[in-house]
Each structure stands twice: as structure tokens, then as C-alpha cells.
Design a protein around this motif. Structure first.
Motif, PDB file in Angstrom:
ATOM      1  N   UNK A 162       0.822  -1.212   0.000  1.00 44.66           N
ATOM      2  CA  UNK A 162       0.000   0.000   0.000  1.00 44.66           C
ATOM      3  C   UNK A 162       0.857   1.264   0.000  1.00 44.66           C
ATOM      4  N   UNK A 163       2.005   1.225   0.671  1.00 43.52           N
ATOM      5  CA  UNK A 163       2.881   2.394   0.692  1.00 43.52           C
ATOM      6  C   UNK A 163       3.412   2.688  -0.703  1.00 43.52           C
ATOM      7  N   UNK A 164       3.764   1.634  -1.433  1.00 44.17           N
ATOM      8  CA  UNK A 164       4.251   1.826  -2.797  1.00 44.17           C
ATOM      9  C   UNK A 164       3.134   2.322  -3.713  1.00 44.17           C
ATOM     10  N   UNK A 165       1.915   1.851  -3.479  1.00 41.44           N
ATOM     11  CA  UNK A 165       0.775   2.344  -4.251  1.00 41.44           C
ATOM     12  C   UNK A 165       0.623   3.845  -4.064  1.00 41.44           C
ATOM     13  N   UNK A 166       0.681   4.279  -2.796  1.00 35.46           N
ATOM     14  CA  UNK A 166       0.537   5.709  -2.497  1.00 35.46           C
ATOM     15  C   UNK A 166       1.611   6.523  -3.204  1.00 35.46           C
ATOM     16  N   UNK A 167       2.826   6.001  -3.243  1.00 33.10           N
ATOM     17  CA  UNK A 167       3.916   6.715  -3.899  1.00 33.10           C
ATOM     18  C   UNK A 167       3.673   6.814  -5.402  1.00 33.10           C
ATOM     19  N   UNK A 168       3.238   5.720  -6.018  1.00 31.82           N
ATOM     20  CA  UNK A 168       2.988   5.727  -7.460  1.00 31.82           C
ATOM     21  C   UNK A 168       1.857   6.685  -7.817  1.00 31.82           C
ATOM     22  N   UNK A 169       0.790   6.664  -7.032  1.00 32.08           N
ATOM     23  CA  UNK A 169      -0.329   7.572  -7.293  1.00 32.08           C
ATOM     24  C   UNK A 169       0.096   9.019  -7.069  1.00 32.08           C
ATOM     25  N   UNK A 170       0.930   9.254  -6.067  1.00 29.98           N
ATOM     26  CA  UNK A 170       1.413  10.620  -5.801  1.00 29.98           C
ATOM     27  C   UNK A 170       2.235  11.145  -6.969  1.00 29.98           C
ATOM     28  N   UNK A 171       3.027  10.280  -7.593  1.00 26.54           N
ATOM     29  CA  UNK A 171       3.801  10.704  -8.758  1.00 26.54           C
ATOM     30  C   UNK A 171       2.868  11.111  -9.888  1.00 26.54           C
ATOM     31  N   UNK A 172       1.782  10.347 -10.074  1.00 24.23           N
ATOM     32  CA  UNK A 172       0.820  10.681 -11.120  1.00 24.23           C
ATOM     33  C   UNK A 172       0.109  11.997 -10.825  1.00 24.23           C
ATOM     34  N   UNK A 173      -0.006  12.346  -9.548  1.00 26.40           N
ATOM     35  CA  UNK A 173      -0.721  13.565  -9.158  1.00 26.40           C
ATOM     36  C   UNK A 173       0.164  14.804  -9.149  1.00 26.40           C
ATOM     37  N   UNK A 174       1.444  14.645  -9.403  1.00 26.16           N
ATOM     38  CA  UNK A 174       2.358  15.791  -9.281  1.00 26.16           C
ATOM     39  C   UNK A 174       1.970  16.944 -10.202  1.00 26.16           C
ATOM     40  N   UNK A 175       1.509  16.631 -11.407  1.00 27.47           N
ATOM     41  CA  UNK A 175       1.196  17.711 -12.334  1.00 27.47           C
ATOM     42  C   UNK A 175      -0.094  18.448 -11.953  1.00 27.47           C
ATOM     43  N   UNK A 176      -0.898  17.848 -11.064  1.00 36.12           N
ATOM     44  CA  UNK A 176      -2.114  18.516 -10.599  1.00 36.12           C
ATOM     45  C   UNK A 176      -1.832  19.458  -9.437  1.00 36.12           C
ATOM     46  N   UNK A 177      -0.652  19.334  -8.845  1.00 37.36           N
ATOM     47  CA  UNK A 177      -0.288  20.149  -7.684  1.00 37.36           C
ATOM     48  C   UNK A 177       0.745  21.174  -8.114  1.00 37.36           C
ATOM     49  N   UNK A 178       0.556  22.411  -7.707  1.00 39.10           N
ATOM     50  CA  UNK A 178       1.495  23.474  -8.051  1.00 39.10           C
ATOM     51  C   UNK A 178       2.381  23.802  -6.859  1.00 39.10           C
ATOM     52  N   UNK A 179       3.416  24.576  -7.137  1.00 34.53           N
ATOM     53  CA  UNK A 179       4.343  24.987  -6.081  1.00 34.53           C
ATOM     54  C   UNK A 179       3.601  25.745  -4.987  1.00 34.53           C
ATOM     55  N   UNK A 180       2.565  26.476  -5.372  1.00 30.71           N
ATOM     56  CA  UNK A 180       1.806  27.266  -4.405  1.00 30.71           C
ATOM     57  C   UNK A 180       1.120  26.400  -3.360  1.00 30.71           C
ATOM     58  N   UNK A 181       0.933  25.098  -3.677  1.00 34.24           N
ATOM     59  CA  UNK A 181       0.265  24.199  -2.737  1.00 34.24           C
ATOM     60  C   UNK A 181       1.193  23.675  -1.652  1.00 34.24           C
ATOM     61  N   UNK A 182       2.495  23.799  -1.836  1.00 33.66           N
ATOM     62  CA  UNK A 182       3.425  23.201  -0.871  1.00 33.66           C
ATOM     63  C   UNK A 182       4.362  24.215  -0.228  1.00 33.66           C
ATOM     64  N   UNK A 183       4.184  25.493  -0.540  1.00 23.66           N
ATOM     65  CA  UNK A 183       5.146  26.480  -0.052  1.00 23.66           C
ATOM     66  C   UNK A 183       5.051  26.678   1.462  1.00 23.66           C
ATOM     67  N   UNK A 184       6.172  27.077   2.004  1.00 27.11           N
ATOM     68  CA  UNK A 184       6.201  27.612   3.364  1.00 27.11           C
ATOM     69  C   UNK A 184       5.892  29.096   3.226  1.00 27.11           C
ATOM     70  N   UNK A 185       4.767  29.593   3.773  1.00 27.28           N
ATOM     71  CA  UNK A 185       4.357  30.986   3.534  1.00 27.28           C
ATOM     72  C   UNK A 185       5.387  31.985   4.063  1.00 27.28           C
ATOM     73  N   UNK A 186       5.360  33.161   3.487  1.00 24.11           N
ATOM     74  CA  UNK A 186       6.390  34.166   3.785  1.00 24.11           C
ATOM     75  C   UNK A 186       6.435  34.542   5.258  1.00 24.11           C
ATOM     76  N   UNK A 187       5.266  34.489   5.941  1.00 27.10           N
ATOM     77  CA  UNK A 187       5.286  34.864   7.356  1.00 27.10           C
ATOM     78  C   UNK A 187       5.966  33.807   8.222  1.00 27.10           C
ATOM     79  N   UNK A 188       6.253  32.627   7.635  1.00 23.57           N
ATOM     80  CA  UNK A 188       6.951  31.579   8.388  1.00 23.57           C
ATOM     81  C   UNK A 188       8.396  31.415   7.914  1.00 23.57           C
ATOM     82  N   UNK A 189       8.821  32.247   6.977  1.00 26.14           N
ATOM     83  CA  UNK A 189      10.192  32.143   6.484  1.00 26.14           C
ATOM     84  C   UNK A 189      11.172  32.600   7.560  1.00 26.14           C
TER      85      UNK A 189
END
Length: 427
Positions: free
Chosen positions: A187-214
């Protein structure tokens, strides 16, 4: 017709029914083969798989030789059964033979063989390929003639054999294939494979550390403050800015200054000399693209900016890798100050916590197609900035605002409402 002749015809009829079952099972077995497993087995040297793969390269010829053989033995069997029935029952034997042969062929030459072939396609198709391949060479003229006529009919209908769907999988089909792989893939490998397929649906803005936490180094601070910050920093890379975070001068890797920290004559110019030029990233860059960009630029740390060039936050290679393999910590709720579990099953969540992070680590399904933080989600749902502590339901999650400061929700108590309760309302 004597008894010996009748016995010989009966044996011949039984053989024809067996042959009919062979052709029926071969057709179903060949068509039921898993093409990807077949390719794998053929590459590993499995002879039956190679023969089956060769036959399936021209499906029209394969179907042609199977149907020619099947129809021939069925018609021949019908003729033999009619002769036997007329010998036993006279003119009434024609009707009797038709009914009885239909039942026998349906059970023993169609349904049973095809069911077995559908359940065990490899056990049927691979041995059958040893017969079908030489049979195709023998009957090739007849197969070619049949395919010539069928091809003409298909062209009249404006259907091309070349337009048939290939074995290539779309992204969604591959996702389904991974999810349906069962225990073959952990199941862990499944999650990793699906996450790779989802990478193009996620943008950098979804994972950033916001400026107030820099956490960065302000060159306008005195040197003593800067050195204290460098010696106690929990981060490997720190952005260097002058006065305002939008005025980033470089990125400092603490490994490069470890020796200098022991000296007393270190100054800001030396820090700038050891820093590296900042690497800027547009906020809308898909993660799969940014992963490649990090690799090309040989970077692990980037400054995320909006269309006006203002700094929104930072993104790192580790952030992208966590989207694939999951968080490097064992229990996010225990290690993150943004999510604090309570004894009653609720969670106190910081307003700046990313919605995707909350969903991923608590198994929730808060909407992610709008605001990126819990504060944004609350204000969008209310369609106003809350002035007092309010309670609302967001996508089946009861949310109670705890603290508001500077027009921002600083903290809220959130918990999922059990589905069995009828008062759950969707956002």
C-alpha cells in the motif's frame, strides 16, 4: 447403416465437439490475456507467452483462423448428428438432432470452455498457441480471403483496423491499475505511485512555506544578532534579505560558514560572499515541472514569487519529495505545532496550516480547489472575515474559531462529523 458405422460417427461427433470447445476456449483465453503481464512474460523468455504475443499482433488473423476452425467443426458436427439422428429416429431425427446438438454444443463447446478460459486465460491460451500458430500458416489463404472481405466491409463503414485502441494507458487508467493491483504492490508503494501521477495537478503554491513563516537573515540587524541566529538555526539554508523579505540578496548554506562561526572577525560582507544567488520559482509551476527544474539547476531551495515578483514563500526539493513518499516524520500531529490533537478527538489547528497538509496527515477531505490555508477556507465559507468566535461546518467538518488577530483566524478547533448524522451539510 450398421452399428459399427454408427459407433464411428458417434466417436467422430464427440471429437468434433471437443474441437469446437478447443476453438471456443482458445478465443476467450487469447482475448482475456493481460497484455502487460503477457509482455513481461515474453521478455523473460516464456515460449507460450511469445507465441501468444505474436498471434495477438494480428488480432484479425487470429480471430479469422479460430472462427474458420470453429464454424467448420460445428457445421460438420451438425451434419454428422443429423445422419445419426435420422438413422435412429427417421425423419423426426432432424428436429431431435437440432435440439440435442444445440444443448450439447452450448454446454460442452461454448459456455463451459469459455468460462474456464476466462478464469484461467494463461493456462488455456499458452498451450493453444502451439496449435493455432501452425494452423494459421496452413489456413492462411482462407484466413486472408476472409479478412479481405471483412476489411472491405469495414472500409465501407469507414472503420480502420489501424484506428483500434492501442495498449497504451492513460494517466487515469494507470491510476486505476495501481489501485486495483491488490496485495501484489504494498500500500505504501501504491501511495507513492499515485502521488507521482498527481504531481502535475499540484502546483508549487500548494506546498510552499508561507512568507510569514520564512526564517531568514536580515542584513539590517546587527552582527551579534545575526551570528546568534546562525548558531541556533534549525534550518540548513537561510535566505538573506535586506530590510524586507521581498528584497532577497541570496541564500546562505550553513555548511559553508560553519568554520567562520568560530571566528570573531566575521562580517556581513563575508556572509554575502559565501551566499548563493537566489533561485526564484513562479507560484503556478506544477510540481513535476519544478522537480525537473530543480534537477537541471542543481538546486534544492527556491523562492516562490507571484506574477508581480513579490515573495510568497519558499519551496524545497524535500517538500516535493514529501508529496511522493509522505512526510519524513512518523506522526505529523505529534511533531507539528500547527496540528494539536485533543483528548476528545478534536484538533486545534493553526489558521496558517495548509489545507492539503491537513487532509494528508489527518485523512480528511477538506476542499483544496480554493484557498490554500485553513484561515482562507474559513473566510471563504463565511464570505466575510469573522469578528467573533463562530462555529461552522466545512465539508462535513465542524470548525470552531478560537482566536482572531489582525483580521486573520489564528486557530480553530476542527473535527469530522460522523457520517451517520443526517445534519451534515456539504460545502
Amino acid at each position: 447403416m450398421n452399428d459399427a458405422s454408427l459407433t464411428a460417427l458417434s466417436i467422430l461427433l464427440a471429437c468434433l465437439i471437443v474441437l469446437s470447445g478447443f476453438f471456443s476456449s482458445s478465443e476467450t483465453g487469447m482475448m482475456s490475456l493481460n497484455r502487460y503481464r503477457l509482455k513481461h512474460m515474453a521478455k523473460t523468455g516464456h515460449r507460450g507467452a511469445r507465441r501468444a504475443q505474436d498471434l495477438l499482433k494480428r488480432t484479425d488473423q487470429l480471430i479469422g483462423v479460430i472462427l474458420i476452425g470453429n464454424n467448420f467443426v460445428n457445421i460438420f458436427a451438425s451434419a454428422i448428428a443429423t445422419v445419426i439422428a435420422m438413422r435412429l429416429w427417421g425423419d423426426a431425427g432432424i428436429a431431435i438432432a437440432t435440439v440435442m446438438l444445440t444443448i450439447v454444443i452450448l454446454i460442452f463447446a461454448e459456455v463451459t470452455p469459455k468460462t474456464l478460459a476466462a478464469l484461467f486465460p494463461e493456462k488455456i491460451a499458452f498451450p493453444a498457441s502451439y496449435i493455432l500458430k501452425p494452423l494459421l500458416k496452413i489456413l492462411y489463404p482462407a484466413v486472408w480471403a476472409v479478412n479481405l472481405f471483412t476489411g472491405g466491409i469495414l472500409r465501407i463503414l469507414r472503420i480502420s483496423v489501424k484506428d483500434a485502441s492501442s495498449d497504451h494507458l492513460s494517466r487515469e487508467e494507470l491510476r486505476t491499475l495501481v489501485n486495483e493491483s491488490g496485495a501484489l504492490i504494498p500500500s505504501k508503494h501504491k501511495d507513492m505511485l499515485v502521488s507521482i501521477l498527481d504531481l502535475e495537478k499540484v502546483t508549487v503554491n500548494d506546498i510552499i512555506v508561507p512568507r510569514n513563516e520564512i526564517v531568514g537573515v536580515d542584513l539590517e540587524d546587527d552582527m551579534e544578532t545575526i551570528l546568534r541566529q546562525l548558531r541556533t538555526s534549525q534550518h540548513t539554508r537561510l535566505p538573506i534579505y535586506k530590510g524586507d523579505i521581498n528584497n532577497i540578496q541570496g541564500v546562505l548554506h550553513l555548511r559553508n560558514i560553519s568554520r567562520l562561526l568560530m571566528q570573531d572577525d566575521i562580517n556581513k560582507a563575508m556572509l554575502m560572499q559565501l551566499s548563493r544567488e537566489p533561485y526564484f520559482i513562479p507560484e503556478s509551476t506544477p510540481l513535476n515541472t519544478q522537480l525537473i527544474n530543480f534537477q537541471k539547476a542543481k538546486r534544492r531551495f527556491g523562492i516562490v514569487v507571484d506574477e508581480y515578483g513579490d515573495v510568497l514563500g519558499i519551496a524545497t526539493l524535500e517538500d516535493i519529495l514529501e508529496e511522493i513518499v509522505g512526510d519524513f516524520t512518523t506522526d505529523y500531529s505529534e511533531t507539528s505545532p500547527d496540528i494539536i490533537p485533543q483528548d476528545d478527538g478534536t484538533f486545534i489547528i493553526d489558521g496558517t496550516a495548509a489545507v492539503r497538509t491537513i487532509n494528508k496527515n489527518l485523512g480528511w477531505r477538506l476542499p483544496t480547489d480554493g484557498p490554500k490555508t485553513l484561515n482562507g477556507l474559513i473566510t471563504e465559507t463565511l464570505e466575510t472575515i469573522p469578528e467573533t468566535n463562530v462555529c461552522l461546518v466545512i465539508a462535513g467538518h465542524r470548525t470552531e474559531v478560537l482566536q482572531i488577530k489582525d483580521n486573520v483566524v489564528k486557530a480553530a478547533i476542527v473535527h469530522a462529523i460522523p457520517r451517520k448524522k443526517s445534519f451534515i451539510r456539504k460545502r
